[in-house]
Each structure stands twice: as C-alpha cells, then as structure tokens.
Scaffold this active site. Sequence first.
Site, PDB file in Angstrom:
ATOM      1  N   LYS A   1       0.908  -1.286   0.010  1.00 11.00           N
ATOM      2  CA  LYS A   1      -0.010   0.153   0.109  1.00 11.00           C
ATOM      3  C   LYS A   1       0.699   1.397   0.209  1.00 11.00           C
ATOM      4  O   LYS A   1       1.768   1.345   0.580  1.00 11.00           O
ATOM      5  CB  LYS A   1      -0.833   0.091   1.289  1.00 11.00           C
ATOM      6  CG  LYS A   1      -1.878   1.082   1.325  1.00 11.00           C
ATOM      7  CD  LYS A   1      -2.811   1.029   2.609  1.00 11.00           C
ATOM      8  CE  LYS A   1      -3.810   1.770   3.061  1.00 11.00           C
ATOM      9  NZ  LYS A   1      -4.530   1.587   4.143  1.00 11.00           N
TER      10      LYS A   1
ATOM     11  N   SER B   1      -9.066   2.642   3.573  1.00  5.53           N
ATOM     12  CA  SER B   1      -8.242   3.265   2.770  1.00  5.53           C
ATOM     13  C   SER B   1      -7.223   2.418   2.051  1.00  5.53           C
ATOM     14  O   SER B   1      -6.534   2.660   0.999  1.00  5.53           O
ATOM     15  CB  SER B   1      -7.135   4.003   3.628  1.00  5.53           C
ATOM     16  OG  SER B   1      -6.479   3.337   4.366  1.00  5.53           O
TER      17      SER B   1
ATOM     18  N   SER C   1      -9.872   0.371   7.591  1.00  6.64           N
ATOM     19  CA  SER C   1      -9.334   0.048   6.364  1.00  6.64           C
ATOM     20  C   SER C   1      -8.707  -0.960   5.762  1.00  6.64           C
ATOM     21  O   SER C   1      -8.492  -1.009   4.508  1.00  6.64           O
ATOM     22  CB  SER C   1      -8.064   1.122   6.203  1.00  6.64           C
ATOM     23  OG  SER C   1      -8.569   2.447   6.307  1.00  6.64           O
TER      24      SER C   1
END
Length: 479
Positions: free
Chosen positions: A78, A156, A180
């Site tokens: 990520k 996220s 997230s």
Amino acid sequence: MSSLADQTRWMTATDQAALVASGEVSPGELLEAAIERIERIDPALNAVVIRWFDHAREIAASPDLPSGPFRGVPFLIKDLFADYAGQRISNGNVALKEANFIAPADTTLVSRYRAAGLVIAGRTNSPELGSVPTTEPIAWGATHNPWDTTRTPGGSSGGAAAAVASGMVPFAHASDGGGSIRIPASCCGLVGLKPSQGRITLGPVRDESGLAVEHCVSRTVRDSAALLDATRGPAIGDTVIAPAPARPYVEELGVDPGRLRIGILDHHAQGGHVDPEVTDATQSAGRLLESLGHHVEEAWPKALEDETLGSKFGAMWSTNMGVARLRFEQLLGRQLEDHEMEPMNRAQADFAKHFGAVDYALALAGVSQFRRAMHSWWYEGWDLLLTPTLAELPLKLGAIVNDPDNPMAPMRRAGEFVPFTPPFNTSGQPAISLPLEWTDEGLPVGVQLVAAYGREDALIRVASQLEQAKPWADRKPEI
C-alpha cells in the site's frame, strides 16, 4: 492473456508458492504473469499507482531470493507508511508524489514480507494519509470497484482490495486505522483480518499504541492466516505486544471451534441508518452460525452506544494528522503549502494545533476507559460479536469528496458509512470481515466478527468454518 497469467489469476498465494516450491514455475514466470494481469486489468481500475517491475524482475531472478513460505509469490504494498528501500512512496500526497520521494530503508514489516519470499512489484492506491473509507486521492485519482466500476472499492486500502478482487495478485498489503482493511474487504468481496494491536510491529517509526495495525486483504482465510504467521511479532523498541499464539495460525484452519456464545448487533447502536441488505446479510450470517452449532442472540457491548466515541476517536485522529503534516515537511525539507494537503486533512491538522498536552492526555484516558469497557463484555463470557462491516452498500464514487467550503463534510459522510469498524481500532481487538453475502445486483456485503484481544485464533477457526459452509472463492467479478 498468456496461459500462465490466466491459469494463476485466481490461484491462492499458498498454491502459487507451492508451484514455485515444486519447480513447476519459476518466481520470474509468476511475476510476469502478474505483470501481464496488472497491465491488462488496471487501466479500468487504477489500483496499482506506483510500479517497479524491472526491480521486481531482478529480485525474482536472484539466487538470493529468500526461501520463505511465499517464495516467488507476486505482491503489492500500500502507498501508505510502508517504506521499501530505494522505491517511491507518496502516502497519497500530491507534494510527495511530485517530489518523487524515495524511501531510504524498509519498514520492519516490509523487510518481513521480503524475508517471506514475496516479490513486491509496486504500490496500491490509498487516500491521502488513509483518512477516508474511499480511495479517491487528488494525487492519483479514483480507484474503481471491480464488481461495479461506478462504485468505491472502499478505503483506505482500496487499491489493494481492487487489485486482489480483480485477480492481479492473490493477496496484498493493507493497513487499518479505522476499518481500512475491513471496509475494502467488504466492498470488494474479500477476507479482511485486522489483527490485535501489537500483533504485527509498526516499527521502526510508527507507534503500536495508536489506532492503526497492518496486515493484508486476501481471497481466503488460509492466505491471511499464513501471512500472519510469517509477519507477526514485535520488533526492537515495541512496548505494545500481543500475546504469542499457542501454535501457528494456519493450524487453526478446520479446527472445531466448539459451541461459541456469539452476540449479534444488526443495527446501528446509536440509531443511525443501516441499509436493509446489510441487516439481512448480518441476520443471515447469524442463522448460519446457529446452524453450525453456535449460540447466537442479540447482545453487544453497551460501550458501543457511547455517543462521545466519535469525538474521542476524532481527537486522536486530528492529532495524527498534525503529526503527519510535520513528518511530510521534514521529508520535503520545507513547509507544505495549503494546496499540497487535501482540505479535510489540512483542517484536522489545523484543529490539532488547538489541543494542549492536557487535552490530549484526557483524550487518551477516555480511549482507555472505552477500551476497558469494551473488553469487559468478552470477559463476561461472550466469545464473538457479529456485526455488519459497513452500514451501506459500496458507495458511488464521488459520494465522499473534498469540499474546500466544508472541509469536514467527508468525515461526517464517512461516519455514516462506517460506524461498525472504528470502535475496534480504539479497543485494539482483532476483527475480520468475511464476504458471506451478495446482493441481487451482484455487490458483495461483508459481515464482521470481533474476538477478545489477542484471540485471532478464535476468529480464524470460525472464519474457516464459515468459509467451508458457504464458500465464496467461486465468485469472481466480470471485469
């Protein structure tokens, strides 16, 4: 697609590693298959925003590629706080993107991924600082949900979830400061396990005493359990350390969990709206658990009815934004201009300036009180709590966007969308989102199970039981 790209598209990470271990394919061949899928599929999704394919090829071809449990499996990390030495990271921020900032060293978790034999090929899209439950940063643009490209993949870790759900890679790194991991898992029909606070180190920079944890999104419970085995444990200087498991987590797969006492909360504890499809999915999961021999009844920690929880969470979140802005400025060697931070995050960072040391200490004390109140429910004899993962189906892209005239509007809309996940970041407990239901329109609906602190083993046992009883692996988006 080439035959190997097609053949391995929906294979688990465990099975891909077995191919390499048996000599049937090489790490380089698996990587090329993943690269082909990324280049073919990602234009429709915008999930993989930073790529280092040539570097990954060098790693895959190296005789020094570690012989860990996932040797040769392609992987994505990520674009948020997961430093990879020598490669770009932007944290979803325009200024860091334009500066082409290069991470000087691995975070401890990234070094563990590499030691496990994973071949990391790039970064997945994240909202700036991971602050909202959608993935539409100004820096990189919106990521689309593979099940319906007009909708959000969540956030996220939305880029990670879109990449895994579309078959680019079998699993991908994700992080969770308010949901997230679980939010995008629900939006994209994946397994999303949020570990206990202190289960996986955040070193060497981030602090385990905060709200965030890191792990992955995957298509199977086995892959999530196996990666947890490969990466769990403290690092130098950690002081929040979850108790070690009695045995490897993969050994919990298929183990009879016994008859568990499970509370179910199928509505908003503070009276907010929950979509009927979400309520139905939660009730269906409850009936499935009962059919498997568990005792399920309406019950939940009364601490979830605390209407001051949002303000306690918000106070810490704003302070985190203020600290993040200062760290960005340290990395850039200058102050950020107003247009170089998204309006909502900038507003929160500015708000943090009004906190004094006593204010922050009181916020921490309030969080501590909430955590103890939450944990007491499990101490009183409950094994698991079942809730929706989200209050709504995946939102249309653009539903949560920056508004310079009303900068906190995205946070308020986010609170309506995700009331069920943040409490367990505050309490530090492990939780998992499982893709047990789909709507008639073909949208996934996740349900959340929460265990006592440190009891990922209990979650994995029950998640494995549910996966066997109601498999989801055959569901694939048509993208």
